[in-house]
Motif scaffolding. Structure first.
Motif, PDB file in Angstrom:
ATOM      1  N   ASN A  21       0.846  -1.187   0.000  1.00 39.97           N
ATOM      2  CA  ASN A  21       0.000   0.000   0.000  1.00 39.97           C
ATOM      3  C   ASN A  21       0.886   1.245   0.000  1.00 39.97           C
ATOM      4  O   ASN A  21       1.820   1.350   0.787  1.00 39.97           O
ATOM      5  CB  ASN A  21      -0.907  -0.013   1.242  1.00 39.97           C
ATOM      6  CG  ASN A  21      -1.998   1.031   1.179  1.00 39.97           C
ATOM      7  OD1 ASN A  21      -2.351   1.533   0.112  1.00 39.97           O
ATOM      8  ND2 ASN A  21      -2.542   1.360   2.331  1.00 39.97           N
ATOM      9  N   SER A  22       0.612   2.192  -0.872  1.00 39.10           N
ATOM     10  CA  SER A  22       1.408   3.422  -0.942  1.00 39.10           C
ATOM     11  C   SER A  22       1.040   4.357   0.205  1.00 39.10           C
ATOM     12  O   SER A  22      -0.010   4.217   0.846  1.00 39.10           O
ATOM     13  CB  SER A  22       1.147   4.126  -2.271  1.00 39.10           C
ATOM     14  OG  SER A  22      -0.188   4.612  -2.294  1.00 39.10           O
ATOM     15  N   PHE A  23       1.889   5.360   0.418  1.00 40.59           N
ATOM     16  CA  PHE A  23       1.556   6.361   1.428  1.00 40.59           C
ATOM     17  C   PHE A  23       0.286   7.104   1.038  1.00 40.59           C
ATOM     18  O   PHE A  23      -0.533   7.445   1.899  1.00 40.59           O
ATOM     19  CB  PHE A  23       2.711   7.331   1.657  1.00 40.59           C
ATOM     20  CG  PHE A  23       2.364   8.401   2.656  1.00 40.59           C
ATOM     21  CD1 PHE A  23       2.060   8.067   3.969  1.00 40.59           C
ATOM     22  CD2 PHE A  23       2.320   9.733   2.294  1.00 40.59           C
ATOM     23  CE1 PHE A  23       1.717   9.048   4.903  1.00 40.59           C
ATOM     24  CE2 PHE A  23       1.986  10.713   3.213  1.00 40.59           C
ATOM     25  CZ  PHE A  23       1.680  10.372   4.516  1.00 40.59           C
ATOM     26  N   ALA A  24       0.097   7.359  -0.245  1.00 40.83           N
ATOM     27  CA  ALA A  24      -1.129   8.041  -0.687  1.00 40.83           C
ATOM     28  C   ALA A  24      -2.359   7.232  -0.287  1.00 40.83           C
ATOM     29  O   ALA A  24      -3.357   7.788   0.190  1.00 40.83           O
ATOM     30  CB  ALA A  24      -1.099   8.271  -2.196  1.00 40.83           C
ATOM     31  N   GLY A  25      -2.301   5.909  -0.435  1.00 42.64           N
ATOM     32  CA  GLY A  25      -3.419   5.060  -0.016  1.00 42.64           C
ATOM     33  C   GLY A  25      -3.606   5.085   1.484  1.00 42.64           C
ATOM     34  O   GLY A  25      -4.738   5.143   1.989  1.00 42.64           O
ATOM     35  N   PHE A  26      -2.503   5.061   2.228  1.00 43.89           N
ATOM     36  CA  PHE A  26      -2.553   5.128   3.687  1.00 43.89           C
ATOM     37  C   PHE A  26      -3.163   6.459   4.134  1.00 43.89           C
ATOM     38  O   PHE A  26      -4.013   6.500   5.041  1.00 43.89           O
ATOM     39  CB  PHE A  26      -1.135   4.969   4.237  1.00 43.89           C
ATOM     40  CG  PHE A  26      -1.042   4.871   5.726  1.00 43.89           C
ATOM     41  CD1 PHE A  26      -1.380   3.698   6.384  1.00 43.89           C
ATOM     42  CD2 PHE A  26      -0.572   5.940   6.471  1.00 43.89           C
ATOM     43  CE1 PHE A  26      -1.268   3.603   7.765  1.00 43.89           C
ATOM     44  CE2 PHE A  26      -0.449   5.857   7.846  1.00 43.89           C
ATOM     45  CZ  PHE A  26      -0.802   4.682   8.501  1.00 43.89           C
TER      46      PHE A  26
ATOM     47  N   PRO B 179      12.114   3.982  11.702  1.00 40.81           N
ATOM     48  CA  PRO B 179      11.718   3.059  10.639  1.00 40.81           C
ATOM     49  C   PRO B 179      12.521   3.299   9.364  1.00 40.81           C
ATOM     50  O   PRO B 179      13.110   4.372   9.190  1.00 40.81           O
ATOM     51  CB  PRO B 179      10.238   3.382  10.422  1.00 40.81           C
ATOM     52  CG  PRO B 179      10.083   4.787  10.874  1.00 40.81           C
ATOM     53  CD  PRO B 179      11.114   5.004  11.960  1.00 40.81           C
ATOM     54  N   PRO B 180      12.542   2.313   8.487  1.00 38.67           N
ATOM     55  CA  PRO B 180      13.302   2.480   7.242  1.00 38.67           C
ATOM     56  C   PRO B 180      12.686   3.552   6.340  1.00 38.67           C
ATOM     57  O   PRO B 180      11.497   3.846   6.433  1.00 38.67           O
ATOM     58  CB  PRO B 180      13.198   1.092   6.584  1.00 38.67           C
ATOM     59  CG  PRO B 180      11.979   0.472   7.176  1.00 38.67           C
ATOM     60  CD  PRO B 180      11.855   1.021   8.565  1.00 38.67           C
ATOM     61  N   ALA B 181      13.519   4.121   5.500  1.00 37.65           N
ATOM     62  CA  ALA B 181      13.049   5.138   4.558  1.00 37.65           C
ATOM     63  C   ALA B 181      12.080   4.514   3.560  1.00 37.65           C
ATOM     64  O   ALA B 181      12.255   3.385   3.121  1.00 37.65           O
ATOM     65  CB  ALA B 181      14.231   5.750   3.824  1.00 37.65           C
ATOM     66  N   GLN B 182      11.052   5.253   3.240  1.00 42.03           N
ATOM     67  CA  GLN B 182      10.056   4.847   2.240  1.00 42.03           C
ATOM     68  C   GLN B 182       9.633   6.081   1.465  1.00 42.03           C
ATOM     69  O   GLN B 182       9.800   7.206   1.939  1.00 42.03           O
ATOM     70  CB  GLN B 182       8.814   4.228   2.918  1.00 42.03           C
ATOM     71  CG  GLN B 182       9.066   2.959   3.679  1.00 42.03           C
ATOM     72  CD  GLN B 182       9.520   1.835   2.766  1.00 42.03           C
ATOM     73  OE1 GLN B 182       9.080   1.733   1.640  1.00 42.03           O
ATOM     74  NE2 GLN B 182      10.434   1.019   3.262  1.00 42.03           N
ATOM     75  N   ASP B 183       9.048   5.861   0.306  1.00 46.74           N
ATOM     76  CA  ASP B 183       8.497   6.979  -0.454  1.00 46.74           C
ATOM     77  C   ASP B 183       7.215   7.432   0.232  1.00 46.74           C
ATOM     78  O   ASP B 183       6.233   6.686   0.286  1.00 46.74           O
ATOM     79  CB  ASP B 183       8.215   6.548  -1.904  1.00 46.74           C
ATOM     80  CG  ASP B 183       7.612   7.678  -2.726  1.00 46.74           C
ATOM     81  OD1 ASP B 183       7.601   8.841  -2.258  1.00 46.74           O
ATOM     82  OD2 ASP B 183       7.129   7.392  -3.838  1.00 46.74           O
TER      83      ASP B 183
END
Length: 195
Positions: A99-104, A165-169
């Motif tokens: 799930n993308s950050f936009a979806g979250f 937490p690890p880096a994510q877009d």
């Protein structure tokens, strides 16, 4: 939650706002440290005022000062996403991890989004109909928080990096970010009023 008995001070651990690092640095100085379960570690101002505060006041005859950190709201939600993403990977839940950050962010801004995601907005953690935390410091200006603690606890404090937490877009298109900011209006208004 950390209780400093002699200083009549209580640190309320806002989730995803440096609470693990603060606990690591100050637990040995605290009279009481509630780290587990998470529900007790992250006691909000309402729970504190109903349960812990009255008990402390009954024991000492004095009111304790509450302090907490607040993170810039959109950055705070980005941190939640990175945390959930890493949890999903650790627990082998690829559907969540994909799930993308936009979806979250869309899930969060739904009317029941925070409750469904199990994320209490910072404004509800730090304030309720009756009161708010006495001193709220911006996470982004953690030096002011550390200076306050050093003065109250009379010692030098160095906060470690912890629970990162690890880096994510976590980018959002402008219209999505604007919609998220509208949904987070209460948090953004509280954050804007902080020193």
């Amino acid at each position: 939650m950390l209780i400093f008995w002699d200083q009549r001070l209580v640190f309320l651990a806002t989730p995803k706002a440096g609470s693990t690092a603060v606990a690591m640095a100050l637990e040995s100085l605290a009279s009481v440290s509630l780290q587990r379960p998470a529900q007790m570690k992250h006691t909000d101002i309402g729970g504190y005022r109903r349960h812990v505060g009255p008990w402390l006041q009954a024991m000492t005859g004095e009111r304790f000062t509450t302090i907490a950190l607040m993170r810039e709201p959109v950055e705070w939600l980005r941190s939640w996403y990175r945390f959930r993403f890493s949890e999903a990977l650790d627990d082998f839940h690829p559907a969540v991890a994909e799930n993308s950050f936009a979806g979250f962010a869309r899930d969060y801004r739904a009317p029941d989004g925070p409750a469904r995601l199990g994320i209490t907005p910072q404004s509800r953690f730090l304030s309720d109909a009756e009161s708010r935390v006495d001193r709220i410091f911006r996470y982004e200006n953690i030096d002011a928080f550390v200076a306050f603690l050093e003065e109250r606890l009379d010692c030098a404090i160095e906060l470690p990096r912890a629970n990162v937490p690890p880096a994510q877009d976590v980018s959002l298109p402008p219209d999505e970010e604007q919609a998220l900011r509208q949904a987070m209006a209460a948090d953004l208004n509280l954050y804007a009023r902080l020193d």
